[in-house]
Design a protein around this motif. Structure first.
Motif, PDB file in Angstrom:
ATOM      1  N   ASP A 130      51.105  45.628  35.712  1.00 29.17           N
ATOM      2  CA  ASP A 130      51.441  44.572  34.405  1.00 29.17           C
ATOM      3  C   ASP A 130      50.056  44.787  33.452  1.00 29.17           C
ATOM      4  O   ASP A 130      49.202  45.430  33.758  1.00 29.17           O
ATOM      5  CB  ASP A 130      51.636  43.291  34.832  1.00 29.17           C
ATOM      6  CG  ASP A 130      50.497  42.538  35.297  1.00 29.17           C
ATOM      7  OD1 ASP A 130      50.557  41.126  35.438  1.00 29.17           O
ATOM      8  OD2 ASP A 130      49.454  43.172  35.540  1.00 29.17           O
ATOM      9  N   ASN A 131      50.419  44.281  32.183  1.00 23.57           N
ATOM     10  CA  ASN A 131      49.252  44.416  31.301  1.00 23.57           C
ATOM     11  C   ASN A 131      47.856  43.631  31.610  1.00 23.57           C
ATOM     12  O   ASN A 131      46.866  44.230  31.412  1.00 23.57           O
ATOM     13  CB  ASN A 131      49.778  43.766  29.738  1.00 23.57           C
ATOM     14  CG  ASN A 131      50.618  44.597  29.334  1.00 23.57           C
ATOM     15  OD1 ASN A 131      50.742  45.774  29.478  1.00 23.57           O
ATOM     16  ND2 ASN A 131      51.627  44.192  28.322  1.00 23.57           N
ATOM     17  N   ALA A 132      48.193  42.732  32.575  1.00 20.85           N
ATOM     18  CA  ALA A 132      46.825  41.984  32.747  1.00 20.85           C
ATOM     19  C   ALA A 132      46.191  42.680  34.150  1.00 20.85           C
ATOM     20  O   ALA A 132      45.099  42.541  34.266  1.00 20.85           O
ATOM     21  CB  ALA A 132      47.187  40.401  33.377  1.00 20.85           C
TER      22      ALA A 132
ATOM     23  N   SER B  22      40.562  43.643  39.573  1.00 17.09           N
ATOM     24  CA  SER B  22      39.581  43.992  38.540  1.00 17.09           C
ATOM     25  C   SER B  22      38.570  44.965  39.101  1.00 17.09           C
ATOM     26  O   SER B  22      37.995  45.890  38.398  1.00 17.09           O
ATOM     27  CB  SER B  22      38.775  42.813  37.994  1.00 17.09           C
ATOM     28  OG  SER B  22      38.111  42.181  38.808  1.00 17.09           O
TER      29      SER B  22
ATOM     30  N   ASN C 149      46.961  42.586  37.151  1.00 19.70           N
ATOM     31  CA  ASN C 149      46.959  41.663  38.510  1.00 19.70           C
ATOM     32  C   ASN C 149      48.170  41.736  39.202  1.00 19.70           C
ATOM     33  O   ASN C 149      48.305  41.462  40.542  1.00 19.70           O
ATOM     34  CB  ASN C 149      46.755  40.252  38.099  1.00 19.70           C
ATOM     35  CG  ASN C 149      45.457  39.963  37.532  1.00 19.70           C
ATOM     36  OD1 ASN C 149      44.523  40.943  37.717  1.00 19.70           O
ATOM     37  ND2 ASN C 149      45.104  38.948  36.863  1.00 19.70           N
TER      38      ASN C 149
ATOM     39  N   GLN D   6      42.640  38.295  40.926  1.00 12.72           N
ATOM     40  CA  GLN D   6      41.707  39.015  39.768  1.00 12.72           C
ATOM     41  C   GLN D   6      40.667  39.589  40.088  1.00 12.72           C
ATOM     42  O   GLN D   6      40.387  40.479  39.810  1.00 12.72           O
ATOM     43  CB  GLN D   6      41.523  37.846  38.685  1.00 12.72           C
ATOM     44  CG  GLN D   6      40.924  38.807  37.349  1.00 12.72           C
ATOM     45  CD  GLN D   6      41.066  37.639  36.332  1.00 12.72           C
ATOM     46  OE1 GLN D   6      41.336  36.291  36.263  1.00 12.72           O
ATOM     47  NE2 GLN D   6      40.314  37.938  35.003  1.00 12.72           N
TER      48      GLN D   6
END
Length: 125
Positions: A73-75, A30, A77, A26
């Motif tokens: 993906d939506n996250a 990010s 990561n 992450q």
């Protein structure tokens, strides 16, 4: 501990499809844009596709336009590379990369902060 981990490589027939995945921490995901590179034996590493979440832009090498699709993906990561209509010239070690795009546009402006260890794609005719 690997910070970028690719999967999805293997041996495929020409005309076939596969999806490569890259799991990123992450922290890395990010703070970086993400991209795919590849390197065939005896050739330089080349940028295949890249995605900048800040600009919303996606870039592809001319050789894969219309056949490969990069996505997250939506996250955010996990990075994917959907590879359709594979050709023998797509055979290479594929690397996930985290970094950023410079001024201008396209993969030539890319700077890598992190590399994955790679996943091998073999395509037979």
């Amino acid at each position: 501990q690997a910070q970028l981990r690719e999967s999805g490589g293997g041996s495929f027939q020409a005309g076939g499809s596969t999806r490569l995945s890259c799991e990123a921490s992450q922290y890395i995901a990010s703070r970086n844009s993400m991209a795919w590179f590849r390197q065939a034996p005896g050739k330089e590493r080349e940028g295949v596709a890249g995605n900048s979440p800040t600009s919303g832009r996606t870039y592809y090498a001319d050789s894969v336009k219309g056949r490969f699709t990069i996505s997250r993906d939506n996250a955010g990561n996990t990075l994917y590379l959907q590879m359709n209509n594979l050709k023998p010239e797509d055979a290479a070690m594929y690397y996930c990369a985290a970094g950023f795009f410079g001024r201008g546009s396209g993969m030539t402006t890319w700077t890598t902060n992190y590399w994955g260890q790679g996943t091998q794609v073999t395509v037979s005719s």
